[in-house]
Enzyme design. Sequence first.
Site, PDB file in Angstrom:
ATOM      1  CB  SER A 124      -2.884  -0.317  -4.297  1.00 35.74           C
ATOM      2  OG  SER A 124      -4.017   0.469  -4.535  1.00 35.74           O
TER       3      SER A 124
ATOM      4  CG  ASN B  74      -1.712   1.320   1.311  1.00 32.44           C
ATOM      5  OD1 ASN B  74      -2.651   1.496   0.552  1.00 32.44           O
ATOM      6  ND2 ASN B  74      -1.312   2.231   2.186  1.00 32.44           N
ATOM      7  CD  GLU B  75      -1.389   5.558   0.328  1.00 34.37           C
ATOM      8  OE1 GLU B  75      -2.532   5.930  -0.005  1.00 34.37           O
ATOM      9  OE2 GLU B  75      -0.752   6.055   1.277  1.00 34.37           O
ATOM     10  CG  ASN B  76       5.199   0.891   0.974  1.00 32.51           C
ATOM     11  OD1 ASN B  76       4.713   1.801   1.641  1.00 32.51           O
ATOM     12  ND2 ASN B  76       5.303  -0.343   1.443  1.00 32.51           N
TER      13      ASN B  76
END
Length: 786
Positions: free
Chosen positions: A453, A407-409
């Site tokens: 994502s 997530n978002e990395n």
Amino acid sequence: MLQATSLTEGWTLRHPDGPLPAAVPGCVHTDLLAAGLIPDPFLGRNEAEVAWVGRRGWTYERVLDAGSGQEQTDLVFDGLDTVAEILLDGRPLGRTRNMHRTHRFDVTGLSGRLTVRFASAYAEAEAVRGRVGERPGAYAEPYQYVRKMACSFGWDWGPALVTAGIWRPVRLEHWSTARLARVRPLVTVEDGTGVVELRVDVERTRVEAPLAVEATIDGVTARAALDGTRGTVQLRVPEAELWWPRGYGGQPLYDVELTLLHGDAALDVWRRRIGFRSVALDTSADAHGTGFTLVVNGERLFARGVNWIPDDVFPSRITRARYRERLAQAAAAGVDLVRVWGGGIYESEDFYDACDELGLLVWQDFPFACAAYPEEQPLRGEVEAEARENVVRLMPHPSLVLWNGNNENLWGFRDWAWEGRLAGESWGEGYYLGLLPRVVAELDPTRPYTAGSPWSGSWDHHPNDPAHGTHHSWEVWNREDWAAYRASVPRFVAEFGWQAPPAYATLRRALPGERLAADSPGMLHHQKADDGNGKLARGLERHFVPPHAGDFDRWHYLTQVNQARAVAAGIEHWRSHWPVCAGTVLWQLNDCWPVTSWAAIDGDGREKPLYHELCRLYADRLLALRDASLAVVNQAAERWSGRVLLRRMSVAGPELGRAELPFTAERRTVAVLDVPRELRPAGPEEFLVADADGLRATRFPAPDRDIPYVVPEYGVALAPGGITVTARTLVRDLLLQADRLDAAARADRGLVTLLPGESVTIGVRGWKTPDAHAARTALYCLEPPR
């Protein structure tokens, strides 16, 4: 035959005041709560009072007798949270440092005092950070240095309650000759035939013993010999019934049983439920960029999704019934996809079983979120081990359709100033673009994998480019008004949302005795987002005349309205642009404690107005008014034809014009109708209404602060199972806050707009003493500024 003996009873937790009874599964916090030694951290500002619990070590103990008469006995922990040393009469059996794994120890013939000694997760994280070096993250807490539920350390919706304990079941397994170490069911469909290929790995005590496996499904049986420690058996089910997501078909599930045999003797048995379906992810390029469309059984889907966080900051408290209740709420709202977010956990079998039965597709993140993660040891080995175990564990579930690396990395590396700070150090890219896709491809090639994502598919595009792959829309809420949702059409919106406080009864329970105000001490403590109240205030000011500082009830109502309006603006716009946009995943479905957040269901399980709005927005059929057009969205399996009634209305009451337009929307398509020019609202005192087949859309062309609303007038009467409200004027965004009548009461709908003369019956359950006057005190709607 393998025999299992549960070890969930008889544990104690060492404490300076003497040993305490310990619940297993459980954690230190829940044991201390049960003993009355800490206050409830969900109430008031008690979270700060119990911070010390996560900073010290803790020890669990019980008596162990591993005698059985079989050749081997294993001590199996399904989950240890997180850094632990396991000892028997003081002799080390092993060490663990991963919450997301099963741990197994040979205790054949042993007995004595079993000790599980937990170190503080803080101590482990800080030691690893000292070894591998500093890595940036969205929060100051060191969650990226330990394989533990990241949101234990706090998040912008969650408390910092760093747990330790035996959080999943523990047992002894007694066995002889061999046991099933791993079974991988590869489930596919070939020309209407369901195919289950079971790939088996065994552990042996006798190398020379000839072994076989026999499998059965739906009356079909097959047998195969093992070659050493491995073997494969295939089952074919003619005319297999397909498993579908909800709204597309049924969810037939088949029982599969596989038995490990030595001659005619059964040594071990593996049982699961599977479903036959195919799944693909279409990421092909087109005129609009790069798509991101889920395809199940050949059917292309607009995903109606929600993000899922752990339903309790203490996950051991989440029962099978609670999973079922929360996921049934999602299904009832029209949701067909649940994304298990990467700052939480791989959920229990109860979660995925419920999704299988309810037809909820599962997008599963690997547990990496909002930080640069080191790729050095000891983390790299733990990451691979947990990934291998959980990919195999979850393979039987037909609901699981997508693995996501993080997530978002990837986005964080590009946009959050990580690259310069890292100066070439590892940060997780090798996991997301290397290790994890290799593990999924090797172990479960039947499911697609995406690296993150948001992610645009490659470094050729910005990771959060709305034209390519998945997109997180957070400029809205953080900096922009929700009207900005209508400015773009992302290919797949994997996160977006708007905050609001929880239900009134939830606040009253969580903040006992406090005089509620938007900025009261308890309210501020239960608002974890950076400048969260400031963003709420700015969001209100763009649309409403702000309520007086002391008018908490009005503030509470308007923030709830604004949350529902914001989400509606996004989903209506994006659904109307199917198939360019192929899905929306609301942030978020649920909460893990009582808090002001983006959730549709609050921390006490109460539905906010957003939840009821989601029921409308995620229905198969939806009307969405735009500036000069009406989108007729038909996600149903049948054509939708009819006539839509368009009315131009005055907020003072009179109808100013009307027309009936025919429409046809084919199955799974969107039809767009032009609104006749003479029906388009001419100013803030006018609005447009569209009605068809019991569905309604409204368009008010001006912010509420500029609309000359009349004082709303309506009657209230008791009705069987609820109340009936009859409007004498325009009544916009009427809301019955049933929990103000009784903490156990629930209304069956949220915001309703009534035209003069219209009525609505609102069902209410859990209301012990129905009374029309009391109901009126719990009704709110938009009014002229006071």
